[in-house]
Motif scaffolding. Structure first.
Motif, PDB file in Angstrom:
ATOM      1  N   UNK A  58       0.707  -1.139   0.061  1.00 56.42           N
ATOM      2  CA  UNK A  58       0.039  -0.027  -0.239  1.00 56.42           C
ATOM      3  C   UNK A  58       0.836   1.315   0.011  1.00 56.42           C
ATOM      4  N   UNK A  59       2.075   1.175   0.678  1.00 54.28           N
ATOM      5  CA  UNK A  59       2.964   2.261   0.962  1.00 54.28           C
ATOM      6  C   UNK A  59       3.527   2.448  -0.554  1.00 54.28           C
ATOM      7  N   UNK A  60       4.024   1.511  -1.140  1.00 55.34           N
ATOM      8  CA  UNK A  60       4.521   1.583  -2.547  1.00 55.34           C
ATOM      9  C   UNK A  60       3.750   2.129  -3.545  1.00 55.34           C
ATOM     10  N   UNK A  61       2.374   2.036  -3.324  1.00 59.18           N
ATOM     11  CA  UNK A  61       1.333   2.593  -4.277  1.00 59.18           C
ATOM     12  C   UNK A  61       1.616   4.015  -4.159  1.00 59.18           C
ATOM     13  N   UNK A  62       1.481   4.541  -2.978  1.00 59.72           N
ATOM     14  CA  UNK A  62       1.559   5.973  -2.772  1.00 59.72           C
ATOM     15  C   UNK A  62       2.827   6.716  -2.861  1.00 59.72           C
ATOM     16  N   UNK A  63       3.810   6.004  -2.202  1.00 62.39           N
ATOM     17  CA  UNK A  63       5.166   6.629  -2.485  1.00 62.39           C
ATOM     18  C   UNK A  63       5.774   7.726  -1.627  1.00 62.39           C
ATOM     19  N   UNK A  64       5.261   7.878  -0.289  1.00 64.79           N
ATOM     20  CA  UNK A  64       5.560   9.031   0.232  1.00 64.79           C
ATOM     21  C   UNK A  64       6.961   9.686   0.404  1.00 64.79           C
ATOM     22  N   UNK A  65       7.940   8.826   0.237  1.00 60.27           N
ATOM     23  CA  UNK A  65       9.433   9.052  -0.054  1.00 60.27           C
ATOM     24  C   UNK A  65       9.625   9.547  -1.246  1.00 60.27           C
ATOM     25  N   UNK A  66       9.135   9.341  -2.227  1.00 60.71           N
ATOM     26  CA  UNK A  66       9.171  10.122  -3.528  1.00 60.71           C
ATOM     27  C   UNK A  66       8.644  11.286  -3.698  1.00 60.71           C
ATOM     28  N   UNK A  67       7.466  11.427  -2.972  1.00 62.29           N
ATOM     29  CA  UNK A  67       6.762  12.521  -3.027  1.00 62.29           C
ATOM     30  C   UNK A  67       7.626  13.815  -1.997  1.00 62.29           C
ATOM     31  N   UNK A  68       8.113  13.298  -1.075  1.00 63.03           N
ATOM     32  CA  UNK A  68       8.961  14.147  -0.359  1.00 63.03           C
ATOM     33  C   UNK A  68      10.268  14.741  -1.225  1.00 63.03           C
ATOM     34  N   UNK A  69      11.008  13.566  -1.931  1.00 60.35           N
ATOM     35  CA  UNK A  69      11.755  14.088  -2.571  1.00 60.35           C
ATOM     36  C   UNK A  69      11.603  15.061  -3.888  1.00 60.35           C
ATOM     37  N   UNK A  70      10.376  14.764  -4.252  1.00 68.08           N
ATOM     38  CA  UNK A  70       9.933  15.834  -5.457  1.00 68.08           C
ATOM     39  C   UNK A  70       9.552  17.344  -4.602  1.00 68.08           C
ATOM     40  N   UNK A  71       8.874  17.451  -3.584  1.00 68.65           N
ATOM     41  CA  UNK A  71       8.502  18.371  -2.927  1.00 68.65           C
ATOM     42  C   UNK A  71      10.147  19.088  -2.775  1.00 68.65           C
ATOM     43  N   UNK A  72      10.928  18.307  -2.123  1.00 66.22           N
ATOM     44  CA  UNK A  72      12.392  19.153  -1.723  1.00 66.22           C
ATOM     45  C   UNK A  72      12.994  19.645  -2.798  1.00 66.22           C
ATOM     46  N   UNK A  73      12.928  18.863  -3.938  1.00 69.66           N
ATOM     47  CA  UNK A  73      13.485  19.417  -5.080  1.00 69.66           C
ATOM     48  C   UNK A  73      13.083  20.675  -5.678  1.00 69.66           C
ATOM     49  N   UNK A  74      11.484  20.551  -5.869  1.00 67.79           N
ATOM     50  CA  UNK A  74      10.673  21.844  -6.371  1.00 67.79           C
ATOM     51  C   UNK A  74      11.061  22.961  -5.523  1.00 67.79           C
ATOM     52  N   UNK A  75      11.074  22.609  -4.232  1.00 68.77           N
ATOM     53  CA  UNK A  75      11.329  23.862  -3.155  1.00 68.77           C
ATOM     54  C   UNK A  75      12.637  24.706  -3.354  1.00 68.77           C
ATOM     55  N   UNK A  76      13.752  23.773  -3.519  1.00 66.88           N
ATOM     56  CA  UNK A  76      15.134  24.298  -3.768  1.00 66.88           C
ATOM     57  C   UNK A  76      14.892  25.067  -4.915  1.00 66.88           C
ATOM     58  N   UNK A  77      14.533  24.697  -6.097  1.00 68.31           N
ATOM     59  CA  UNK A  77      14.233  25.280  -7.271  1.00 68.31           C
ATOM     60  C   UNK A  77      13.611  26.757  -7.215  1.00 68.31           C
TER      61      UNK A  77
END
Length: 170
Positions: A58-77
């Protein structure tokens, strides 16, 4: 039989690819929505491996770690940053801005304190408290000073959440 097996494997791979692409697109949209509210983001540092052990695929389908990484990258940009703080030191779901800490079971979804705060939805209140975390510590004084204006804001956020759950508004 071998042809059908290969065909089935390719169909499964295509399904996984489309699910991953959709998940990435939705994560990007949610990150953009969060960044439209501000570029300085405070978030609890969580163990996504622990999530996998507890909730499995269930966690793999939602990928919270991937979301935080995308958020971190976009915030830095965007010139901002994502500050992650320890849940062990802050205990936001158990804390009140008056300084008291009361251990609560996960099933208790509402925060109410003897100081007069509440009842307020526990996750919304801990998100409010997250705004006042400085160097892995909750600044109760600042949270208490800001509380009079924030209580009505949190109640409005809760009512809009209830409406979106019912399908009335987004």
């Amino acid at each position: 039989k071998r042809y059908q097996q290969v065909r089935m494997q390719k169909a499964e791979a295509e399904l996984e690819r489309t699910l991953a692409a959709t998940r990435k697109k939705l994560h990007g949209e949610m990150a953009n929505e969060i960044l439209s509210l501000g570029c300085q983001i405070n978030a609890e540092k969580l163990s996504y491996k622990g999530f996998q052990k507890r909730w499995g695929k269930s966690v793999g389908f939602r990928a919270p770690g991937m979301f935080m990484e995308i958020l971190r990258r976009k915030a830095e940009r965007a010139g901002g940053q994502v500050n992650e703080f320890s849940t062990y030191h802050t205990k936001l779901t158990q804390s009140c801005h008056c300084g008291s800490i009361e251990k609560k079971p996960l099933s208790q979804r509402w925060h109410q304190c003897a100081c007069g705060v509440g009842p307020i939805q526990r996750d919304l209140y801990s998100a409010y408290l997250a705004c006042f975390v400085v160097e892995n510590r909750l600044d109760c004084r600042q949270a208490e000073l800001s509380w009079p204006g924030a209580e009505s804001l949190l109640l409005r956020a809760l009512s809009s959440l209830n409406q979106s759950v019912k399908g009335q508004h987004r």
